[in-house]
Design a protein around this motif. Structure first.
Motif, PDB file in Angstrom:
ATOM      1  N   THR A   1       6.358 -20.509  73.681  1.00 43.70           N
ATOM      2  CA  THR A   1       5.411 -20.123  72.623  1.00 43.70           C
ATOM      3  C   THR A   1       6.121 -19.128  71.700  1.00 43.70           C
ATOM      4  O   THR A   1       7.183 -18.589  72.059  1.00 43.70           O
TER       5      THR A   1
ATOM      6  N   ASP B   1      -9.265 -16.043  67.331  1.00 41.74           N
ATOM      7  CA  ASP B   1      -7.966 -15.368  67.206  1.00 41.74           C
ATOM      8  C   ASP B   1      -8.116 -14.269  66.157  1.00 41.74           C
ATOM      9  O   ASP B   1      -8.961 -14.376  65.256  1.00 41.74           O
TER      10      ASP B   1
ATOM     11  N   VAL C   1       6.879 -19.126  78.966  1.00 42.97           N
ATOM     12  CA  VAL C   1       6.220 -20.327  78.438  1.00 42.97           C
ATOM     13  C   VAL C   1       6.708 -20.503  76.999  1.00 42.97           C
ATOM     14  O   VAL C   1       6.869 -19.512  76.272  1.00 42.97           O
TER      15      VAL C   1
ATOM     16  N   TYR D   1       4.653  -3.919  78.992  1.00 44.85           N
ATOM     17  CA  TYR D   1       4.035  -5.234  79.218  1.00 44.85           C
ATOM     18  C   TYR D   1       3.745  -5.434  80.705  1.00 44.85           C
ATOM     19  O   TYR D   1       2.661  -5.870  81.091  1.00 44.85           O
TER      20      TYR D   1
ATOM     21  N   ILE E   1      -0.315 -20.490  74.253  1.00 46.12           N
ATOM     22  CA  ILE E   1      -1.098 -20.855  75.437  1.00 46.12           C
ATOM     23  C   ILE E   1      -2.582 -21.017  75.073  1.00 46.12           C
ATOM     24  O   ILE E   1      -3.250 -21.932  75.559  1.00 46.12           O
TER      25      ILE E   1
ATOM     26  N   SER F   1      -2.613 -19.893  68.734  1.00 46.65           N
ATOM     27  CA  SER F   1      -1.184 -20.145  68.964  1.00 46.65           C
ATOM     28  C   SER F   1      -0.929 -20.337  70.455  1.00 46.65           C
ATOM     29  O   SER F   1      -1.753 -19.984  71.301  1.00 46.65           O
TER      30      SER F   1
HETATM   31  N1  NAD Z   1       4.812 -17.122  76.340  1.00 45.89           N
HETATM   32  C1  NAD Z   1       5.106 -16.597  77.533  1.00 45.89           C
HETATM   33  O1  NAD Z   1       6.258 -16.654  77.986  1.00 45.89           O
HETATM   34  C2  NAD Z   1       4.023 -15.959  78.356  1.00 45.89           C
HETATM   35  C3  NAD Z   1       4.245 -15.852  79.736  1.00 45.89           C
HETATM   36  C4  NAD Z   1       3.265 -15.241  80.509  1.00 45.89           C
HETATM   37  C5  NAD Z   1       2.095 -14.789  79.934  1.00 45.89           C
HETATM   38  N2  NAD Z   1       1.911 -14.911  78.589  1.00 45.89           N
HETATM   39  C6  NAD Z   1       0.650 -14.393  78.019  1.00 45.89           C
HETATM   40  O2  NAD Z   1      -0.023 -15.467  77.414  1.00 45.89           O
HETATM   41  C7  NAD Z   1      -0.942 -14.969  76.442  1.00 45.89           C
HETATM   42  C8  NAD Z   1      -0.809 -15.780  75.181  1.00 45.89           C
HETATM   43  O3  NAD Z   1       0.504 -15.574  74.659  1.00 45.89           O
HETATM   44  P1  NAD Z   1       1.351 -16.749  74.001  1.00 45.89           P
HETATM   45  O4  NAD Z   1       2.602 -16.871  74.756  1.00 45.89           O
HETATM   46  O5  NAD Z   1       0.521 -17.937  73.773  1.00 45.89           O
HETATM   47  O6  NAD Z   1       1.737 -16.007  72.632  1.00 45.89           O
HETATM   48  P2  NAD Z   1       1.416 -16.378  71.115  1.00 45.89           P
HETATM   49  O7  NAD Z   1       2.035 -15.276  70.345  1.00 45.89           O
HETATM   50  O8  NAD Z   1       1.806 -17.771  70.832  1.00 45.89           O
HETATM   51  O9  NAD Z   1      -0.177 -16.296  71.046  1.00 45.89           O
HETATM   52  C9  NAD Z   1      -0.871 -15.093  71.156  1.00 45.89           C
HETATM   53  C10 NAD Z   1      -2.069 -15.159  70.217  1.00 45.89           C
HETATM   54  O10 NAD Z   1      -2.837 -13.971  70.426  1.00 45.89           O
HETATM   55  C11 NAD Z   1      -3.290 -13.548  69.164  1.00 45.89           C
HETATM   56  N3  NAD Z   1      -3.611 -12.120  69.182  1.00 45.89           N
HETATM   57  C12 NAD Z   1      -2.757 -11.071  69.207  1.00 45.89           C
HETATM   58  N4  NAD Z   1      -3.445  -9.922  69.163  1.00 45.89           N
HETATM   59  C13 NAD Z   1      -4.759 -10.249  69.143  1.00 45.89           C
HETATM   60  C14 NAD Z   1      -5.947  -9.508  69.092  1.00 45.89           C
HETATM   61  N5  NAD Z   1      -5.945  -8.159  69.021  1.00 45.89           N
HETATM   62  N6  NAD Z   1      -7.131 -10.174  69.107  1.00 45.89           N
HETATM   63  C15 NAD Z   1      -7.155 -11.516  69.164  1.00 45.89           C
HETATM   64  N7  NAD Z   1      -6.063 -12.285  69.158  1.00 45.89           N
HETATM   65  C16 NAD Z   1      -4.867 -11.642  69.165  1.00 45.89           C
HETATM   66  C17 NAD Z   1      -2.154 -13.858  68.202  1.00 45.89           C
HETATM   67  O11 NAD Z   1      -2.603 -13.904  66.854  1.00 45.89           O
HETATM   68  C18 NAD Z   1      -1.688 -15.194  68.749  1.00 45.89           C
HETATM   69  O12 NAD Z   1      -2.338 -16.260  68.102  1.00 45.89           O
HETATM   70  C19 NAD Z   1      -0.600 -13.488  76.288  1.00 45.89           C
HETATM   71  O13 NAD Z   1      -1.539 -12.710  76.996  1.00 45.89           O
HETATM   72  C20 NAD Z   1       0.773 -13.371  76.914  1.00 45.89           C
HETATM   73  O14 NAD Z   1       1.029 -12.079  77.402  1.00 45.89           O
HETATM   74  C21 NAD Z   1       2.845 -15.498  77.800  1.00 45.89           C
END
Ligand code: NAD
Length: 284
Positions: free
Chosen positions: A200, A47, A198, A165, A28, A26
């Protein structure tokens, strides 16, 4: 997933590079997988949601590189090590390790249960540690490789209602910047991604006491619109190319970060006001 052209001096720079992405089903992680495959890399998209990883992999059959999917829970250190070792056995090397899986848990901190604290520490901190400890020894032996840890703007600045977080993401930034100074001697690079919001599913993810992530993220950190994940992924490959320590996007987030270093007291005051406004607006 939209495809974004990756700029760079050498168009074959990524061809045949072996990469592992966690949380690739999913957001990023899916965008990073897409950018890597389009650039010619051989990617293992993992994932905890194995079907989501499968879906992303199936959609990338026409890319320049290759992709295979695997179910992987990053909280299981043995499983992370086994997947990295199996990848090295098969491909002979691991060039890129993206420790990206993570989640956010917003709301008043006193409402978080011990199990919720454990969970966010296990995924966001231990998950990254597992990826680093599994891949780094191989990279030292190869004398090459790049570790990319998805932190957040929340790893550089601090505002409440997202306290757990913020703690985990500060840990990821610290780990990345410190490790980078050791890894350089082995020819290994380390990059921490620090985007503000971002676009997502995380923006609409879990919170306690009626917390709304979207309303919070799009009011703080100086940004008004969520950043596109495909653009972040393309810029990540460029940042690896340039061996940058941090990728902070968008420009407003870089300005907020700079301001927080110049005037930390004022930034704390502004963050306290922001939290009070959010509590009022979200009735928390
Ligand atoms: N979206 C934002 O605004 C944002 C901003 C800064 C940082 N981030 C970071 O980016 C990273 C990705 O988040 P995203 O925004 O793409 O969210 P997302 O929810 O779209 O994707 C996260 C993915 O991680 C997987 N996941 C969760 N727990 C897991 C585990 N124990 N083992 C393996 N996979 C697992 C989920 O199934 C999901 O597919 C995260 O570390 C998040 O903290 C996101």
């Amino acid at each position: 997933m939209k495809r974004v052209l990756v700029r760079g001096a050498d168009p074959d720079r990524w061809t045949g590079r072996t990469a592992i992405v966690t949380g690739g089903g999913s957001g990023i992680g899916a965008a990073l997988t897409t950018a890597l495959v389009d650039a010619g890399a051989d990617v293992v998209c993992t994932d905890i949601d194995g079907e989501a990883a499968d879906r992303i992999a199936r959609g990338l059959a026409s890319g320049r590189g290759t992709v295979r999917a695997a179910r992987l829970d990053v909280t299981d250190g043995d499983a992370v090590r086994a997947l990295v070792d199996a990848t090295v056995d098969r491909a002979g090397r691991i060039d890129l390790m993206f420790n990206n899986a993570g989640f956010a848990l917003g709301g008043n901190t006193e409402m978080l249960s011990p199990a919720q604290w454990d969970s966010i520490i296990d995924v966001n901190i231990r998950g990254v540690v597992h990826g680093v400890t599994a891949a780094y020894p191989h990279m030292i032996r190869q004398r090459s490789g790049h570790i990319v840890n998805t932190a957040s703007m929340a790893g550089l600045t601090a505002a409440g209602l997202l306290t757990s977080y913020v703690m985990t993401k500060h840990a990821v930034v610290g780990l990345s910047l410190a490790l980078r100074t050791e890894a350089a001697a082995h020819g290994v690079g380390v990059l921490a991604l620090c985007p503000a919001a971002v676009e997502t599913p995380l923006l609409d993810g879990p919170g306690v006491g009626g917390f709304s992530g979207r309303s919070y993220y799009l009011s703080g950190q100086g940004v008004r619109a969520a950043y596109p994940a495909d653009r972040l992924a393309a810029e990540t490959l460029e940042a690896i190319d340039r061996n940058r320590p941090l990728l902070v996007v968008p420009a407003q987030a870089r300005m907020a970060w700079r301001f927080s270093r110049l005037a930390p007291g004022v930034m704390q005051h502004l963050a306290t006001k922001f939290v009070a406004q959010q509590r009022q607006r979200q009735k928390l």
